[in-house]
Motif scaffolding. Structure first.
Motif, PDB file in Angstrom:
ATOM      1  N   THR A  96      44.337  37.548  32.412  1.00 17.16           N
ATOM      2  CA  THR A  96      43.762  36.208  32.306  1.00 17.16           C
ATOM      3  C   THR A  96      43.635  35.438  33.501  1.00 17.16           C
ATOM      4  O   THR A  96      44.315  35.413  34.442  1.00 17.16           O
ATOM      5  CB  THR A  96      45.096  35.463  31.594  1.00 17.16           C
ATOM      6  N   PRO A  97      42.200  34.958  33.528  1.00 12.65           N
ATOM      7  CA  PRO A  97      41.939  34.499  34.934  1.00 12.65           C
ATOM      8  C   PRO A  97      42.655  33.425  35.399  1.00 12.65           C
ATOM      9  O   PRO A  97      42.845  32.599  34.393  1.00 12.65           O
ATOM     10  CB  PRO A  97      40.504  34.033  34.943  1.00 12.65           C
ATOM     11  N   VAL A  98      42.794  33.189  36.746  1.00  8.45           N
ATOM     12  CA  VAL A  98      43.560  32.106  37.246  1.00  8.45           C
ATOM     13  C   VAL A  98      43.080  31.669  38.400  1.00  8.45           C
ATOM     14  O   VAL A  98      42.578  32.715  39.543  1.00  8.45           O
ATOM     15  CB  VAL A  98      45.230  32.450  37.732  1.00  8.45           C
ATOM     16  N   ARG A  99      42.888  30.550  38.742  1.00  7.55           N
ATOM     17  CA  ARG A  99      42.178  29.942  39.937  1.00  7.55           C
ATOM     18  C   ARG A  99      43.228  29.154  40.840  1.00  7.55           C
ATOM     19  O   ARG A  99      43.751  28.227  40.091  1.00  7.55           O
ATOM     20  CB  ARG A  99      40.932  29.199  39.710  1.00  7.55           C
ATOM     21  N   LEU A 100      43.349  29.074  41.927  1.00  9.41           N
ATOM     22  CA  LEU A 100      44.216  28.235  42.567  1.00  9.41           C
ATOM     23  C   LEU A 100      43.457  27.427  43.948  1.00  9.41           C
ATOM     24  O   LEU A 100      42.319  28.262  44.429  1.00  9.41           O
ATOM     25  CB  LEU A 100      45.464  28.969  43.398  1.00  9.41           C
ATOM     26  N   ASP A 108      48.377  25.463  46.480  1.00  8.84           N
ATOM     27  CA  ASP A 108      48.936  25.506  45.207  1.00  8.84           C
ATOM     28  C   ASP A 108      49.817  26.844  45.123  1.00  8.84           C
ATOM     29  O   ASP A 108      49.642  27.828  45.923  1.00  8.84           O
ATOM     30  CB  ASP A 108      47.720  25.943  44.315  1.00  8.84           C
ATOM     31  N   LEU A 120      51.598  30.027  43.588  1.00 12.49           N
ATOM     32  CA  LEU A 120      51.338  30.985  42.404  1.00 12.49           C
ATOM     33  C   LEU A 120      52.720  31.605  42.089  1.00 12.49           C
ATOM     34  O   LEU A 120      52.828  31.364  40.970  1.00 12.49           O
ATOM     35  CB  LEU A 120      50.750  32.281  43.315  1.00 12.49           C
ATOM     36  N   HIS A 176      55.326  36.955  34.732  1.00 12.83           N
ATOM     37  CA  HIS A 176      53.845  37.572  34.810  1.00 12.83           C
ATOM     38  C   HIS A 176      53.735  38.217  36.172  1.00 12.83           C
ATOM     39  O   HIS A 176      54.489  38.072  37.168  1.00 12.83           O
ATOM     40  CB  HIS A 176      52.829  36.325  34.829  1.00 12.83           C
ATOM     41  N   TYR A 199      50.618  39.382  39.076  1.00 13.44           N
ATOM     42  CA  TYR A 199      49.064  38.640  39.480  1.00 13.44           C
ATOM     43  C   TYR A 199      48.543  39.869  40.179  1.00 13.44           C
ATOM     44  O   TYR A 199      49.019  40.430  41.107  1.00 13.44           O
ATOM     45  CB  TYR A 199      49.345  37.448  40.119  1.00 13.44           C
ATOM     46  N   GLU A 206      41.329  33.491  43.483  1.00 15.62           N
ATOM     47  CA  GLU A 206      41.120  33.853  42.356  1.00 15.62           C
ATOM     48  C   GLU A 206      41.961  35.049  41.748  1.00 15.62           C
ATOM     49  O   GLU A 206      41.952  36.130  42.794  1.00 15.62           O
ATOM     50  CB  GLU A 206      39.720  34.188  41.853  1.00 15.62           C
ATOM     51  N   LEU A 208      44.045  37.633  38.538  1.00 15.07           N
ATOM     52  CA  LEU A 208      44.290  37.675  37.166  1.00 15.07           C
ATOM     53  C   LEU A 208      45.650  37.765  36.867  1.00 15.07           C
ATOM     54  O   LEU A 208      46.563  38.375  37.666  1.00 15.07           O
ATOM     55  CB  LEU A 208      43.763  39.302  36.771  1.00 15.07           C
ATOM     56  N   ALA A 209      46.076  37.380  35.585  1.00 17.79           N
ATOM     57  CA  ALA A 209      47.581  37.167  35.311  1.00 17.79           C
ATOM     58  C   ALA A 209      47.804  38.260  34.161  1.00 17.79           C
ATOM     59  O   ALA A 209      46.979  38.220  33.353  1.00 17.79           O
ATOM     60  CB  ALA A 209      48.016  35.723  34.944  1.00 17.79           C
TER      61      ALA A 209
END
Length: 238
Positions: A17-21, A25, A27, A36, A38, A86, A88-89
């Protein structure tokens, strides 16, 4: 944190699942429960334990949070983005499936743990908080994959035990190792060789429950609480 992406990119993107920080921020946070893992696609993040920065920054290609998921333990460090990141989770179950299906990824995780082992005197291995967490990660790898993967995991667990046992002073137990029963001593010797409970059970043709029971009795007799302490006592008595 594990480096270098080894699984096919298309497979990872389909499962993650895409994650953007943004800069600042977090993680993962130290002490949080792990659900999860990453994979960093771009950007970088710093790793902190108790507010102190530890080791090199996390960057593209690194896996974050795999130890806590393997060990089912709280997060050992806080990882904070130093700029746009960027990722992925992957849920814990998905990550476990990836390890089972991708031998290269299992070998990569083992290699990463080995590098941390070599840096144990610098404090980087404190990412695991307790050395038994690192051992449990090795044991998780022992339980899956090829015979080669299992053999490598056993070798690295044994190496970790030996290095820590010789580097960390251990109090002499009030009850000497000679007071252990023959069955308890066999279990203790195999633990010192880096075998997990499951591997000890297979070696001695016992159930894992019996091995765990032996270990509890050993810990009580020797007034210790960890595999590392037990390995130290066994190695010093040999």
């Amino acid at each position: 944190m594990t480096g270098s992406m080894v699984a096919p990119a298309a497979l990872l993107r389909s499962l993650g699942t895409p994650v953007r920080l943004a800069a600042g921020d977090a993680l993962v946070r130290q002490g949080d429960r792990a659900d999860h893992v990453y994979l960093v696609l771009s950007g970088s993040a710093r790793v902190e334990i108790d507010g102190a920065e530890m080791g090199p920054p996390v960057s593209a290609g690194d896996w974050v949070g795999e130890l806590a998921v393997l060990d089912d333990a709280p997060r050992a460090a806080t990882v904070t983005a130093t700029g746009p990141v960027e990722l992925l989770a992957f849920g814990a179950e998905t990550f476990t499936d990836l390890l089972a299906d991708l031998p290269d990824l299992r070998r990569q995780i083992t290699a990463s743990l080995t590098r941390r082992l070599r840096q144990v005197s610098t404090g980087w291995a404190q990412l695991a908080v307790d050395t038994d967490v690192l051992l449990d990660a090795y044991f998780a790898i022992q339980g899956a994959g090829s015979d080669r993967d299992r053999h490598t995991a056993i070798e690295q667990a044994a190496l970790l035990l030996r290095r820590l046992a010789t580097a960390t002073p251990t109090e002499t137990p009030r009850v000497p190792l000679g007071a252990l029963t023959p069955a308890e001593r066999r279990v203790a010797d195999l633990v010192a060789r880096g075998l997990s409970n499951a591997a000890v059970a297979a070696e001695l043709f016992l159930s894992e429950h019996t091995v765990a029971s032996h270990l509890k009795h050993i810990y009580v007799k020797l007034e210790i609480t960890s595999r590392v302490a037990l390995a130290g006592l066994v190695l010093r008595s040999s």
